[in-house]
Design an enzyme around this catalytic site. Structure first.
Site, mmCIF file in Angstrom:
data_model
loop_
_atom_site.group_PDB
_atom_site.id
_atom_site.type_symbol
_atom_site.label_atom_id
_atom_site.label_comp_id
_atom_site.label_asym_id
_atom_site.label_seq_id
_atom_site.Cartn_x
_atom_site.Cartn_y
_atom_site.Cartn_z
ATOM 1 N N ASP A 270 0.875 -1.174 0.000
ATOM 2 C CA ASP A 270 0.000 0.000 0.000
ATOM 3 C C ASP A 270 0.916 1.229 0.000
ATOM 4 O OD1 ASP A 270 -3.229 0.559 1.561
ATOM 5 O OD2 ASP A 270 -2.110 1.718 0.110
HETATM 6 C C1 GLC Z 1 -4.641 4.127 -0.315
HETATM 7 C C2 GLC Z 1 -5.420 2.900 0.115
HETATM 8 C C3 GLC Z 1 -5.413 1.794 -0.907
HETATM 9 C C4 GLC Z 1 -5.347 2.412 -2.292
HETATM 10 C C5 GLC Z 1 -3.977 3.059 -2.422
HETATM 11 C C6 GLC Z 1 -3.827 3.787 -3.772
HETATM 12 O O1 GLC Z 1 -4.000 4.714 0.787
HETATM 13 O O2 GLC Z 1 -5.111 2.333 1.377
HETATM 14 O O3 GLC Z 1 -6.612 1.044 -0.715
HETATM 15 O O4 GLC Z 1 -5.513 1.416 -3.285
HETATM 16 O O5 GLC Z 1 -3.698 3.959 -1.356
HETATM 17 O O6 GLC Z 1 -4.732 4.834 -3.841
#
Ligand code: GLC
Length: 744
Positions: A270
């Protein structure tokens, strides 16, 4: 014919450590609206420039947050023409519930209990995404959520592993089509592995402590189902799981995901989650963070800037990162690019993109999904469906009723407000010429105590109209209600109050919405309540005083039209709750699949100050039809532990119109080597029945429905025992039978 493996192996032998690290690095690429204040601390001017030079130098393998086809082609050219080996970029994005055509939010689609509708919806999302040049979505979010204070409950399928697994499979199939790389399809990336929904106090990003039994029996099954459905990617969770930051957990990403489940795709972290291994107090520095993440099996790092994986060459040099692990990660990422056809065709047809986005068939799919997601919570005296012929005036009240932004819910960026139908617009269009439909907001918007993470992406902050005067507006709304034949009040949370970084300490209706509802009910005009939400809200007062309550969730681009279809009875609501709906936040966490305890008879009186039953049970939802269940039978009353029983039931629509029912099967093991939940969902089927029609529904209960991970023996177990079976329209079904399982 060159195989995928030989093509990839050939590339890897030519790559430098820096180029390998580049393929394992994914950058956000932000072009923020002028004046937007970044929610994350980065230089909004410098960041895109840094990313573009990384593309040219071959040290950026993937980008996210680019959705414009021309921009995608431009950036792709920088990489393919720029980097030494011409390796194309993999474009990922959060296509959570639609790209241009916005579907109902995921919790709403789960409430349809209709895998076919979910698959169809996500296939439309995939078609739109692929057309603009996105190859991969960071979805489905399959985190089990049992604490509605946690805002991301909206992104998943609720509290139950069986429903969650079925929804996960439907979404993976919708995104990926028959197989990875199929035309008009994208890589599905189930997230966030694992246990993210168990955040302490429902506080997003905070630690999670779950027993092995909870992990294997509740939180893992939707991920396992998504992997078995062929998902090409998995994303890590942010937080510590039992003291180990997910992105540093070899147990999660190698022992469970790959060694136990046979996952062959690639793992992405993430946002900034490899870097943050240092913040967690787990890694000593970025070299240590990079080494421990890649050794754990985290293939690619998603980052805004200064990625830890830029230090992989040093980590390889010093020997703390395994060369084998790095090459295995690079192989998995390159295989995904080959499978998606990026080497043969790295660019997209921008004219075709415009054509696909404009396809009206997508709006129809979104409308049907919104119709099938709605859950009818109350309908005293049959106030619904509205009698279109007998009405002269309808008052529509509430600040969410005319909002075209809130009806779309969170995690939307490319929506088209011109195609979006608000609740007021939907009712006005459906009611017809002769009916007066007026709207009053009645109460002011409510602001969060800190800005939403998503403010930087454009209009996500609700505003009152110019000159809004609270008391006058409140009175105007009440007067409108008093003079109408029927009132439709829309209550809920503004869309920036739910989703990521949107946990809440209360479940109350924000602001003065409840006060407004009470005043409107006080006029004596019949009231229909529409709820726009992604979590259960405190509806104790409406559940006592408002005759009709329909949960429409955030129903998406066609949400207002679908709401009108349901209000006027063109379709009957058929959705069912994907979570237990508590009376108050003080009962949280509250699940239907709890164990018996030594005092099951007092289960309803655990708090001396409040009934400890839910306001609405898991799996609950009313209909304009009426359903009766009979002839519940089990073909084989006694089986051995490896056997399967077929449970059959006859369901009849005794109502006067066609309607859907979700037939649900719940199981309880009476004794064995662990205390098992009083009921667990182990089968369901949504059926459409004409007035008077009966149907026999058969649901198998085999070893997979009875096996569970046992904390005593720390392994999977199938007990011989007596099993109770209930079948009905929600988790309180009373029609029951039983069967016995004896040792082989
Ligand atoms: C965010 C979320 C994740 C998302 C990623 C890209 O913080 O936790 O679910 O896909 O970053 O946006």
């Amino acid at each position: 014919m060159e195989t995928i493996q030989s093509q990839v192996d050939e590339l890897i032998t030519q790559m430098t450590p820096a180029e390998k690290a580049g393929q394992l690095t994914q950058y956000f690429y932000f072009r923020l609206p002028a004046g937007a204040e970044p929610a994350l601390d980065f230089d909004a001017e410098e960041q895109p420039r840094m990313v573009e030079s990384a593309l040219r130098e071959g040290v950026a393998g993937s980008l996210l947050f680019v959705t414009d086809p021309a921009e995608i082609n431009r950036l792709q050219r920088l990489a393919v023409d720029g980097n030494r080996l011409g390796i194309p970029v993999l474009f990922g994005f959060d296509v959570i519930h639609g790209l241009r055509t916005i579907l109902p939010v995921p919790i709403a689609m789960a409430a349809s209990w209709d895998p076919q509708t979910i698959e169809r919806g996500q296939s439309v999302a995939a078609r739109e995404a692929r057309a603009v040049g996105i190859h991969w979505t960071f979805a489905p979010m399959v985190d089990i959520a049992r604490d509605p204070r946690w805002g991301r409950i909206i992104e998943g399928a609720g509290e139950d592993p069986y429903l969650g697994a079925a929804v996960a499979v439907a979404q993976v199939r919708g995104f990926q089509g028959g197989e990875l790389g199929a035309p008009e399809s994208i890589i599905a990336g189930p997230k966030h592995f694992a246990g993210y929904g168990g955040a302490l106090g429902g506080r997003d990003y905070d630690e999670v402590n779950l027993s092995d039994s909870e992990l294997w029996n509740v939180y893992f099954p939707p991920f396992k189902a998504a992997v078995e459905a062929g998902a090409g990617n998995v994303m890590t969770a942010y937080m510590d799981l039992n003291g180990i930051p997910a992105a540093g957990s070899r147990w999660l990403f190698t022992e469970v995901l790959r060694d136990t489940w046979g996952f062959k795709g690639f793992v992405v972290s993430d946002a900034n989650v490899v870097r943050s291994l240092v913040t967690h107090g787990f890694a000593a520095d970025l070299i240590d963070a990079a080494a421990r993440a890649v050794n754990a099996g985290v293939d690619m790092e998603m980052a805004v800037a200064d990625p830890a994986y830029a230090h992989l060459p040093e980590a390889l040099e010093s020997g703390v990162a395994s060369e084998q692990a790095v090459d295995a990660s690079v192989r998995r990422v390159l295989e995904a690019k080959v499978r998606m056809g990026l080497f043969e065709a790295p660019y997209i047809d921008e004219d075709l993109a415009r054509e696909v986005l404009a396809d009206p068939a997508h709006r129809e799919v979104a409308r049907v999904a919104a119709q099938r997601s709605a859950v009818l919570l109350r309908n005293e005296g049959g106030l619904l469906p509205l009698d279109g012929g007998g009405l002269r005036s309808i008052a529509v009240i509430g600040p969410l009723a005319d909002s075209k932004r809130d009806i779309l819910g969170p995690w939307v960026f490319d929506y088209d407000l011109d195609e979006t139908v608000s609740v007021v617009e939907g009712i006005r269009a459906r009611a017809g010429e002769g009916v007066r439909v007026d709207h009053a907001r009645g109460v002011p918007v409510v602001q969060r105590v800190f800005p939403s993470l998503f403010n930087m992406f454009g209009w996500n902050k609700p505003e009152d109209p110019e000159g809004f005067e609270q008391e006058a507006e409140f009175q105007q709304a009440v007067d409108l209600a008093r003079g109408a034949d029927v009132v439709v009040v829309v209550v809920g949370e503004w869309q920036n109050m739910i989703g990521e970084a949107a946990s809440r300490s209360s479940l109350e209706l924000p602001g003065r919405q409840r006060e407004l509802l009470q005043a409107v009910v006080g006029t004596g005009t019949p009231v229909v309540l529409l709820v726009m939400n992604g979590r259960p809200l405190d509806l104790r007062w409406p559940a006592e005083h408002v005759p009709a309550i329909l949960d429409i969730w955030y129903p998406g681009t066609q949400g207002g039209a679908a709401a009108a279809d349901l209000l006027f009875g063109d379709v009957s609501p058929g959705g069912k709750l994907p979570f237990t709906w508590p009376r108050t936040v003080g009962q949280v966490p509250m699940v239907y699949a709890h164990t018996r305890s030594h005092e099951p008879e007092n289960q309803e009186r655990r708090y001396w100050d409040e009934d400890s039953t839910p306001l609405f049970p898991f799996g609950y939802g009313l209909s304009y039809g009426r359903f009766e269940y009979a002839n519940l039978t089990v073909e084989q009353p006694v089986i051995t532990t490896g056997g399967t029983v077929t449970v059959s039931v006859e369901v009849t629509n005794t109502g006067d119109r066609e309607a859907d029912e979700v037939v649900q099967l719940y199981l309880h093991q009476r004794f064995g080597s662990a205390s098992r939940p009083v009921r667990e969902l182990k089968g369901f089927r949504r059926v459409t029945l004409a007035a008077g029609e009966s149907r026999v529904v058969e649901l198998p209960v085999g070893p997979n429905e009875r096996r569970y991970w046992n904390a005593a023996v720390r392994d999977w177990v199938i007990d011989s025992s007596i099993f109770d079976v209930w079948v009905g329209g929600d988790s309180t079904a009373q029609l029951s039978t039983r069967f016995e399982v004896t040792k082989e």
